[in-house]
Write an enzyme that holds these catalytic residues in place. Sequence first.
Site, PDB file in Angstrom:
ATOM      1  N   GLY A  98     -17.277 -57.497  -6.868  1.00  0.00           N
ATOM      2  CA  GLY A  98     -15.916 -57.155  -6.353  1.00  0.00           C
ATOM      3  C   GLY A  98     -16.029 -56.104  -5.543  1.00  0.00           C
ATOM      4  O   GLY A  98     -17.167 -55.728  -4.749  1.00  0.00           O
TER       5      GLY A  98
ATOM      6  N   LEU B  37     -14.606 -56.088  -2.391  1.00  0.00           N
ATOM      7  CA  LEU B  37     -15.266 -57.047  -1.203  1.00  0.00           C
ATOM      8  C   LEU B  37     -14.890 -56.330   0.120  1.00  0.00           C
ATOM      9  O   LEU B  37     -14.082 -55.782   0.358  1.00  0.00           O
ATOM     10  CB  LEU B  37     -14.581 -58.277  -1.317  1.00  0.00           C
ATOM     11  CG  LEU B  37     -14.871 -59.194  -2.734  1.00  0.00           C
ATOM     12  CD1 LEU B  37     -14.241 -60.629  -2.553  1.00  0.00           C
ATOM     13  CD2 LEU B  37     -16.215 -59.149  -3.300  1.00  0.00           C
TER      14      LEU B  37
ATOM     15  N   GLY C 188     -18.694 -58.213   4.704  1.00  0.00           N
ATOM     16  CA  GLY C 188     -20.157 -58.777   4.196  1.00  0.00           C
ATOM     17  C   GLY C 188     -19.887 -59.954   3.407  1.00  0.00           C
ATOM     18  O   GLY C 188     -20.422 -61.056   3.535  1.00  0.00           O
ATOM     19  N   HIS C 189     -19.064 -59.733   2.129  1.00  0.00           N
ATOM     20  CA  HIS C 189     -18.900 -60.642   1.051  1.00  0.00           C
ATOM     21  C   HIS C 189     -18.189 -61.895   1.829  1.00  0.00           C
ATOM     22  O   HIS C 189     -18.463 -63.040   1.344  1.00  0.00           O
ATOM     23  CB  HIS C 189     -18.045 -60.145  -0.107  1.00  0.00           C
ATOM     24  CG  HIS C 189     -18.563 -59.003  -0.614  1.00  0.00           C
ATOM     25  ND1 HIS C 189     -18.347 -57.741  -0.553  1.00  0.00           N
ATOM     26  CD2 HIS C 189     -19.955 -59.003  -1.489  1.00  0.00           C
ATOM     27  CE1 HIS C 189     -19.079 -56.899  -1.456  1.00  0.00           C
ATOM     28  NE2 HIS C 189     -20.045 -57.670  -1.938  1.00  0.00           N
TER      29      HIS C 189
ATOM     30  N   GLY D  84     -26.555 -62.026   0.198  1.00  0.00           N
ATOM     31  CA  GLY D  84     -26.903 -61.492   1.738  1.00  0.00           C
ATOM     32  C   GLY D  84     -28.084 -61.018   1.590  1.00  0.00           C
ATOM     33  O   GLY D  84     -28.911 -60.391   0.830  1.00  0.00           O
TER      34      GLY D  84
ATOM     35  N   VAL E 153     -23.981 -58.131   7.496  1.00  0.00           N
ATOM     36  CA  VAL E 153     -22.764 -57.880   8.414  1.00  0.00           C
ATOM     37  C   VAL E 153     -22.681 -56.211   8.502  1.00  0.00           C
ATOM     38  O   VAL E 153     -22.792 -55.432   7.579  1.00  0.00           O
ATOM     39  CB  VAL E 153     -21.353 -58.316   7.778  1.00  0.00           C
ATOM     40  CG1 VAL E 153     -20.353 -58.103   8.723  1.00  0.00           C
ATOM     41  CG2 VAL E 153     -21.770 -59.891   7.640  1.00  0.00           C
TER      42      VAL E 153
ATOM     43  N   SER F 203     -21.590 -52.052   2.916  1.00  0.00           N
ATOM     44  CA  SER F 203     -21.525 -51.949   1.432  1.00  0.00           C
ATOM     45  C   SER F 203     -20.575 -51.310   0.555  1.00  0.00           C
ATOM     46  O   SER F 203     -19.672 -50.596   1.146  1.00  0.00           O
ATOM     47  CB  SER F 203     -23.061 -51.012   1.264  1.00  0.00           C
ATOM     48  OG  SER F 203     -23.183 -50.560   0.119  1.00  0.00           O
ATOM     49  N   SER F 204     -20.372 -51.740  -0.718  1.00  0.00           N
ATOM     50  CA  SER F 204     -19.214 -51.353  -1.334  1.00  0.00           C
ATOM     51  C   SER F 204     -19.512 -49.895  -1.673  1.00  0.00           C
ATOM     52  O   SER F 204     -18.580 -48.927  -1.676  1.00  0.00           O
ATOM     53  CB  SER F 204     -19.289 -52.154  -2.650  1.00  0.00           C
ATOM     54  OG  SER F 204     -19.193 -53.377  -2.511  1.00  0.00           O
ATOM     55  N   ARG F 205     -20.749 -49.434  -1.593  1.00  0.00           N
ATOM     56  CA  ARG F 205     -21.067 -48.115  -1.985  1.00  0.00           C
ATOM     57  C   ARG F 205     -21.039 -47.072  -0.815  1.00  0.00           C
ATOM     58  O   ARG F 205     -20.961 -45.814  -0.641  1.00  0.00           O
ATOM     59  CB  ARG F 205     -22.607 -47.838  -2.393  1.00  0.00           C
ATOM     60  CG  ARG F 205     -22.902 -48.566  -3.757  1.00  0.00           C
ATOM     61  CD  ARG F 205     -24.301 -47.741  -4.418  1.00  0.00           C
ATOM     62  NE  ARG F 205     -24.234 -48.316  -5.720  1.00  0.00           N
ATOM     63  CZ  ARG F 205     -24.831 -49.382  -6.104  1.00  0.00           C
ATOM     64  NH1 ARG F 205     -25.315 -50.133  -5.488  1.00  0.00           N
ATOM     65  NH2 ARG F 205     -25.050 -49.332  -7.541  1.00  0.00           N
TER      66      ARG F 205
END
Length: 287
Positions: A36, A38, A41-42, A152, A181, A190-192
């Site tokens: 999640g 997102l 990239g996702h 990815g 991406v 990145s989600s981070r």
Amino acid sequence: MASMKTQIVRSVSQMQKLSRILAAKGKRIGIVPTMGFLHEGHLSLIRSAKKSCDVVVVTIFVNPAQFAPNEDFAKYPRDEKGDIAKIKSAGGDIVFIPKASEIYPRSFQTYVSVEKLSEILEGTVRPGHFRGVATIVAKLFNIVRPDVAVFGMKDFQQAAVLRQMTLDLSYPIKFIVAPTVREKDGLAMSSRNKYLQTPQARNEALCLYRALREAKKLVTGGMTKSEDIRKVMTGRIRTICPSAEIDYIAFNDFKTLDTMSSVTSNTVCSLAVRLHGVRLIDNMRLK
Ligand code: PAF
């Protein structure tokens, strides 16, 4: 599957039933497993799955089994509503959001371990991480029964571990690794990245990408010894972000993850750096 509306599925039995129906109709099913929160990239993974599948299942599950007790499981960013909207916009057909209590009931005791590939790089810093990743992805494969799975390149060791698991456990699944991406300035999505809370942290986070670019330039210019390239990359990181702590700068074969003392056409350079309280990873194929 243009006529199908994006469907939200929350129970394992409902997902299993749906997959069986789709398979019986001869639909080619793609899976994009995610945790999640997102980003583009996702969405690129969903679009990539869409190219060769009739139905794309996007899973959202923040997997407790891949976080160590000292890691960010509790504060891992979550945005279910936003995620569903993004999945719809990217053409995802089914969003599978299982409950942790159903995935890991109290009696749970079976794990999947990909031995050699899990022990190096991220595995040395995050013991048990890939066992958690392989276990959840095996479960998702068993529930969704996809024909195609897309991961990815950003997490290239994860991709190598899961490719090996797919082979070893004889899943009849086509395994696709889609390119990383990046933001306009090169930072890998990145989600981070959400944790990079000051403009200085965001700016200095570019040290990973810049060091990789430098490495690629050196290789193009004829340098091949990994140790020489690592030295230059370390210097570049320290110049951009003097407080950065480098966990590793590594040179490995794309598939086998064998350590490469000199760069060949299959060599991926990967690195993990802690800066401003955030641990970031990135990688690049050097030739
Ligand atoms: O890459 C991720 O987001 C996760 O590791 C994955 C593959 C969804 C498994 O939880």
